[in-house]
Design an enzyme around this catalytic site. Structure first.
Site, PDB file in Angstrom:
ATOM      1  N   PHE A 150       0.863  -1.182   0.000  1.00  0.00           N
ATOM      2  CA  PHE A 150       0.000   0.000   0.000  1.00  0.00           C
ATOM      3  C   PHE A 150       0.895   1.225   0.000  1.00  0.00           C
ATOM      4  O   PHE A 150       1.765   1.374   0.861  1.00  0.00           O
ATOM      5  CB  PHE A 150      -0.917   0.039   1.229  1.00  0.00           C
ATOM      6  N   CYS A 151       0.688   2.111  -0.983  1.00  0.00           N
ATOM      7  CA  CYS A 151       1.515   3.308  -1.097  1.00  0.00           C
ATOM      8  C   CYS A 151       0.685   4.540  -0.755  1.00  0.00           C
ATOM      9  O   CYS A 151      -0.219   4.911  -1.522  1.00  0.00           O
ATOM     10  CB  CYS A 151       2.079   3.437  -2.510  1.00  0.00           C
ATOM     11  N   PRO A 152       0.958   5.198   0.368  1.00  0.00           N
ATOM     12  CA  PRO A 152       0.183   6.395   0.720  1.00  0.00           C
ATOM     13  C   PRO A 152       0.409   7.548  -0.244  1.00  0.00           C
ATOM     14  O   PRO A 152      -0.458   8.419  -0.380  1.00  0.00           O
ATOM     15  CB  PRO A 152       0.701   6.737   2.129  1.00  0.00           C
TER      16      PRO A 152
END
Length: 293
Positions: A150-152
């Site tokens: 998951f890449c913010p």
């Protein structure tokens, strides 16, 4: 954290099973993605205002290399954020060729067997089917096929259907930051900024602008420092990201994946198309398409 939705003009945005448009509604990730876009825009403005004036070569590089790369980077970022990464829909079921023998023969003796022992289910997704290569993502609240992470900074999970956009975003951001570094070097050489332009922290107040070179009006010390620092940070981070993705795709080394040969020989899983060899559409932030067969 988990599945969240919001309705805008009758369209349901979110990550629930009933959402019409995929969108991760995580406050921290939204802030990070907004900072990401703002950083690109601020660097663009700083270069346009302070670092390319009165240099025909710099203007050409800026307009024909930097701006297109920046545009592709922002489009790829947008597509990464709004594309369903491969979330398993409610009611999903294995393809027939992947059905366990126990299920195919479960009615031979007119008996119903408990499929939990033959098909993996996700309790966090209300007992929905969980494919072998899927993993539950706690931020989006969904099981996603071939989760990378998951890449913010893009406000989304990176999975099978948006990994192409994520790689393109990193690739074009790397190109734009490299071009920005070239423009900064050209400006420093042309205007004889000296050590102050290269080591602004050491020479914060020691810039030498006492010359009459046309177009070398002194920008603020902060703008020089900030532009150099931001461009270097973006350059470094995208280089590391591209390297990690390269290792993950070619060697399957990320998280010890066991399907490295599959990923190596079938790059169209990421970029789409019918060939494992490079095709020009790989460089375009277009929706991934696969052949019918």
């Amino acid at each position: 954290m988990g599945r969240k939705d919001c309705s805008v003009n009758g369209t349901l945005y979110g990550t629930s099973f009933g959402a019409e448009q995929w969108l991760v509604l995580n406050k921290v990730a939204i802030v990070c993605a907004s900072l990401n876009v703002s950083t690109h825009i601020l660097v663009f403005l700083s270069l346009a205002i302070n670092f390319i004036s009165y240099s025909p070569m710099a203007i050409i590089i800026f307009e024909f290399i930097y701006v297109p790369c920046l545009g592709f980077a922002l489009v790829s970022l947008f597509m990464t954020s709004i594309t369903d990464p491969g979330a398993v829909p409610m009611g999903a079921w294995p393809l027939e060729r992947y059905m366990p023998i126990e299920i195919e023969n479960q009615n031979e003796n007119s008996q119903t067997r408990n499929t939990r022992h033959t098909i993996e289910q996700c309790e966090k997704c209300e007992g929905n089917y969980k494919p072998p290569l899927a993993r539950h993502d706690k931020i989006s609240g969904r099981c996603v096929v071939k989760v990378d992470h998951f890449c913010p900074w893009v406000c989304n999970v990176i999975g099978v259907f948006n990994r192409k956009f994520f790689i393109l975003f990193a690739f074009y951001t790397f190109l734009s930051s490299t071009t920005a570094l070239v423009l900064l070097v050209m400006r420093s050489i042309r205007c004889s900024y000296g050590v102050g332009a290269w080591i602004p922290i050491i020479a914060w107040n020691k810039f030498n602008f006492d010359h009459d070179i046309v177009g070398c009006k002194k920008p603020s010390s902060f703008s020089i420092l900030a532009t150099h620092a931001v461009v270097m940070c973006v350059f470094s981070s995208t280089f590391v990201t591209l390297l990690a993705q390269y290792l993950a795709v070619t060697k399957g080394s990320k998280r010890g994946t066991n399907d490295s040969e599959l990923v190596k020989t079938e790059l169209n899983e990421i970029f789409g198309g019918s060939s494992n060899r490079f095709e020009w559409h790989w460089l375009l932030p277009l929706t991934v398409e696969f052949p019918d067969e």
